[in-house]
Design a protein around this motif. Structure first.
Motif, PDB file in Angstrom:
ATOM      1  N   GLN A  58      -9.513 -59.127  -4.529  1.00  0.00           N
ATOM      2  CA  GLN A  58     -10.090 -60.353  -5.060  1.00  0.00           C
ATOM      3  C   GLN A  58     -11.620 -60.328  -4.991  1.00  0.00           C
ATOM      4  OE1 GLN A  58      -8.467 -62.759  -6.733  1.00  0.00           O
ATOM      5  NE2 GLN A  58      -6.682 -61.430  -6.499  1.00  0.00           N
ATOM      6  N   ILE A  59     -12.153 -59.801  -3.907  1.00  0.00           N
ATOM      7  CA  ILE A  59     -13.609 -59.673  -3.787  1.00  0.00           C
ATOM      8  C   ILE A  59     -14.137 -58.729  -4.862  1.00  0.00           C
ATOM      9  CG2 ILE A  59     -15.473 -58.821  -2.313  1.00  0.00           C
ATOM     10  CD1 ILE A  59     -13.799 -59.784   0.094  1.00  0.00           C
ATOM     11  N   TYR A  60     -13.424 -57.636  -5.070  1.00  0.00           N
ATOM     12  CA  TYR A  60     -13.822 -56.675  -6.105  1.00  0.00           C
ATOM     13  C   TYR A  60     -13.903 -57.350  -7.471  1.00  0.00           C
ATOM     14  CZ  TYR A  60     -13.111 -53.203  -9.744  1.00  0.00           C
ATOM     15  OH  TYR A  60     -13.207 -52.477 -10.905  1.00  0.00           O
ATOM     16  N   LEU A  61     -12.895 -58.120  -7.833  1.00  0.00           N
ATOM     17  CA  LEU A  61     -12.880 -58.778  -9.135  1.00  0.00           C
ATOM     18  C   LEU A  61     -14.036 -59.768  -9.280  1.00  0.00           C
ATOM     19  CD1 LEU A  61      -9.037 -59.404  -9.563  1.00  0.00           C
ATOM     20  CD2 LEU A  61     -10.449 -57.740 -10.797  1.00  0.00           C
ATOM     21  N   ALA A  62     -14.325 -60.493  -8.203  1.00  0.00           N
ATOM     22  CA  ALA A  62     -15.431 -61.458  -8.245  1.00  0.00           C
ATOM     23  C   ALA A  62     -16.770 -60.743  -8.439  1.00  0.00           C
ATOM     24  CB  ALA A  62     -15.444 -62.282  -6.966  1.00  0.00           C
ATOM     25  N   LEU A  63     -16.966 -59.638  -7.737  1.00  0.00           N
ATOM     26  CA  LEU A  63     -18.220 -58.896  -7.866  1.00  0.00           C
ATOM     27  C   LEU A  63     -18.317 -58.196  -9.222  1.00  0.00           C
ATOM     28  CD1 LEU A  63     -18.662 -57.384  -4.290  1.00  0.00           C
ATOM     29  CD2 LEU A  63     -20.016 -59.167  -5.383  1.00  0.00           C
ATOM     30  N   GLU A  64     -17.191 -57.736  -9.729  1.00  0.00           N
ATOM     31  CA  GLU A  64     -17.184 -57.137 -11.060  1.00  0.00           C
ATOM     32  C   GLU A  64     -17.675 -58.153 -12.088  1.00  0.00           C
ATOM     33  OE1 GLU A  64     -13.996 -54.356 -13.302  1.00  0.00           O
ATOM     34  OE2 GLU A  64     -13.365 -56.442 -13.046  1.00  0.00           O
ATOM     35  N   ASN A  65     -17.171 -59.377 -12.014  1.00  0.00           N
ATOM     36  CA  ASN A  65     -17.608 -60.429 -12.931  1.00  0.00           C
ATOM     37  C   ASN A  65     -19.089 -60.757 -12.743  1.00  0.00           C
ATOM     38  OD1 ASN A  65     -15.118 -60.779 -14.215  1.00  0.00           O
ATOM     39  ND2 ASN A  65     -14.409 -62.234 -12.668  1.00  0.00           N
ATOM     40  N   GLN A  66     -19.530 -60.709 -11.506  1.00  0.00           N
ATOM     41  CA  GLN A  66     -20.941 -60.979 -11.222  1.00  0.00           C
ATOM     42  C   GLN A  66     -21.834 -59.931 -11.893  1.00  0.00           C
ATOM     43  OE1 GLN A  66     -21.406 -61.965  -7.101  1.00  0.00           O
ATOM     44  NE2 GLN A  66     -23.622 -61.705  -7.128  1.00  0.00           N
ATOM     45  N   CYS A  67     -21.438 -58.664 -11.801  1.00  0.00           N
ATOM     46  CA  CYS A  67     -22.203 -57.583 -12.443  1.00  0.00           C
ATOM     47  C   CYS A  67     -22.196 -57.747 -13.957  1.00  0.00           C
ATOM     48  CB  CYS A  67     -21.614 -56.227 -12.066  1.00  0.00           C
ATOM     49  SG  CYS A  67     -21.877 -55.733 -10.353  1.00  0.00           S
ATOM     50  N   ILE A  68     -21.050 -58.065 -14.520  1.00  0.00           N
ATOM     51  CA  ILE A  68     -20.948 -58.251 -15.974  1.00  0.00           C
ATOM     52  C   ILE A  68     -21.843 -59.396 -16.437  1.00  0.00           C
ATOM     53  CG2 ILE A  68     -19.386 -58.952 -17.829  1.00  0.00           C
ATOM     54  CD1 ILE A  68     -17.167 -57.408 -16.323  1.00  0.00           C
ATOM     55  N   ASP A  69     -21.882 -60.480 -15.669  1.00  0.00           N
ATOM     56  CA  ASP A  69     -22.749 -61.607 -16.020  1.00  0.00           C
ATOM     57  C   ASP A  69     -24.221 -61.186 -16.005  1.00  0.00           C
ATOM     58  OD1 ASP A  69     -20.621 -63.292 -16.376  1.00  0.00           O
ATOM     59  OD2 ASP A  69     -20.798 -64.265 -14.415  1.00  0.00           O
ATOM     60  N   LEU A  70     -24.604 -60.390 -15.025  1.00  0.00           N
ATOM     61  CA  LEU A  70     -25.999 -59.936 -14.960  1.00  0.00           C
ATOM     62  C   LEU A  70     -26.341 -59.039 -16.141  1.00  0.00           C
ATOM     63  CD1 LEU A  70     -26.349 -59.276 -11.123  1.00  0.00           C
ATOM     64  CD2 LEU A  70     -27.676 -60.920 -12.468  1.00  0.00           C
ATOM     65  N   PHE A  71     -25.391 -58.183 -16.524  1.00  0.00           N
ATOM     66  CA  PHE A  71     -25.600 -57.352 -17.712  1.00  0.00           C
ATOM     67  C   PHE A  71     -25.764 -58.215 -18.968  1.00  0.00           C
ATOM     68  CE2 PHE A  71     -23.199 -53.760 -15.509  1.00  0.00           C
ATOM     69  CZ  PHE A  71     -24.313 -52.944 -15.394  1.00  0.00           C
ATOM     70  N   ALA A  72     -24.859 -59.166 -19.117  1.00  0.00           N
ATOM     71  CA  ALA A  72     -24.783 -59.924 -20.361  1.00  0.00           C
ATOM     72  C   ALA A  72     -25.879 -60.977 -20.480  1.00  0.00           C
ATOM     73  CB  ALA A  72     -23.412 -60.593 -20.470  1.00  0.00           C
ATOM     74  N   LEU A  73     -26.188 -61.657 -19.392  1.00  0.00           N
ATOM     75  CA  LEU A  73     -27.088 -62.799 -19.465  1.00  0.00           C
ATOM     76  C   LEU A  73     -28.548 -62.429 -19.229  1.00  0.00           C
ATOM     77  CD1 LEU A  73     -24.909 -65.396 -17.508  1.00  0.00           C
ATOM     78  CD2 LEU A  73     -25.062 -65.056 -19.987  1.00  0.00           C
TER      79      LEU A  73
END
Length: 228
Positions: A58-73
């Motif tokens: 679950q932590i992995y998935l949350a951090l994965e989304n965090q990285c994707i947001d930084l890439f995208a935004l």
């Protein structure tokens, strides 16, 4: 990017680093529990490691989304891009180390603690865990020199794993030669297979530590030399 936005962005990067390190600390803790459960055949500890794997996921998935947001935004460039990319890869390695720690718990539930005591499984486990800790420290401190040292240390673990596998194979041959009980031989084959799987997984844990060091070296110096 104005000053306020830049400050917020830098805070997001700092938070990502802190959360990756926290995930690493948790994975190292679970790995230590997995190694200890193998050493002691502690069923309760083994089950705790296995059941705790979902938290790591679950932590992995949350951090994965965090990285994707930084890439995208934020559309990072240069060193920030390397940092986010490296962090994204590192959490994948940490998640897989968590899976392998859970595997150790599974092996502990069915292990024969008296099988091949001369095989240094616990020593290999402790060395692999220390390599993971060193790789996380290198990431946290952006220590490029430590990355090269970690890659070199992995050779020692590979050698230990090779010797352990050879020892187990030799023990199998010797015990099989001295037994005329087909059931005993079949049981021995199962036990030896589990030891070999344990050694393989410990070697893979060390490989993931080297991966973390490789991503860190790329992050710090834009050097992909250790990535393979």
């Amino acid at each position: 990017m104005n000053a306020v936005t830049r400050e917020s962005y830098q805070r997001s990067l700092d938070e990502l680093r802190d959360e990756v390190i926290a995930m690493g600390d948790l994975v190292v803790e679970r790995l230590g529990m997995g190694v200890e459960s193998l050493a002691t055949c502690d069923e309760a500890l083994a089950r705790e490691v296995i059941e705790g794997d979902e938290e790591v996921n679950q932590i992995y998935l949350a951090l994965e989304n965090q990285c994707i947001d930084l890439f995208a935004l934020q559309q990072p460039v240069a060193s920030d891009l390397r940092f986010i990319t490296a962090s994204f890869k590192i959490i994948t390695d940490l998640e897989r180390i968590g899976d392998l720690a859970a595997n150790l718990g599974q092996y502990a539930l069915i292990a024969d603690c008296n099988l091949a005591p001369e095989v240094a499984v616990n020593e290999i486990g402790r060395d692999a865990m220390a390599l993971v800790e060193r790789s996380l420290e290198a990431y946290a401190t952006a220590d490029a020199d430590a990355c090269w040292e970690i890659a070199a240390s992995d050779d020692n673990i590979d050698a230990l794993c090779q010797r352990a596998s050879e020892t187990v194979a030799r023990a199998l041959i010797e015990r099989e030669a001295g037994s005329d009980d087909p059931w005993a031989v079949e049981q021995l084959l199962d036990d030896v297979s589990r030891v070999l799987l344990t050694v393989r997984d410990l070697e893979r844990i060390a490989d993931h530590a080297v991966n973390i060091a490789a991503r860190t070296l790329y992050m710090v110096e834009n050097d992909p030399a250790l990535i393979y």
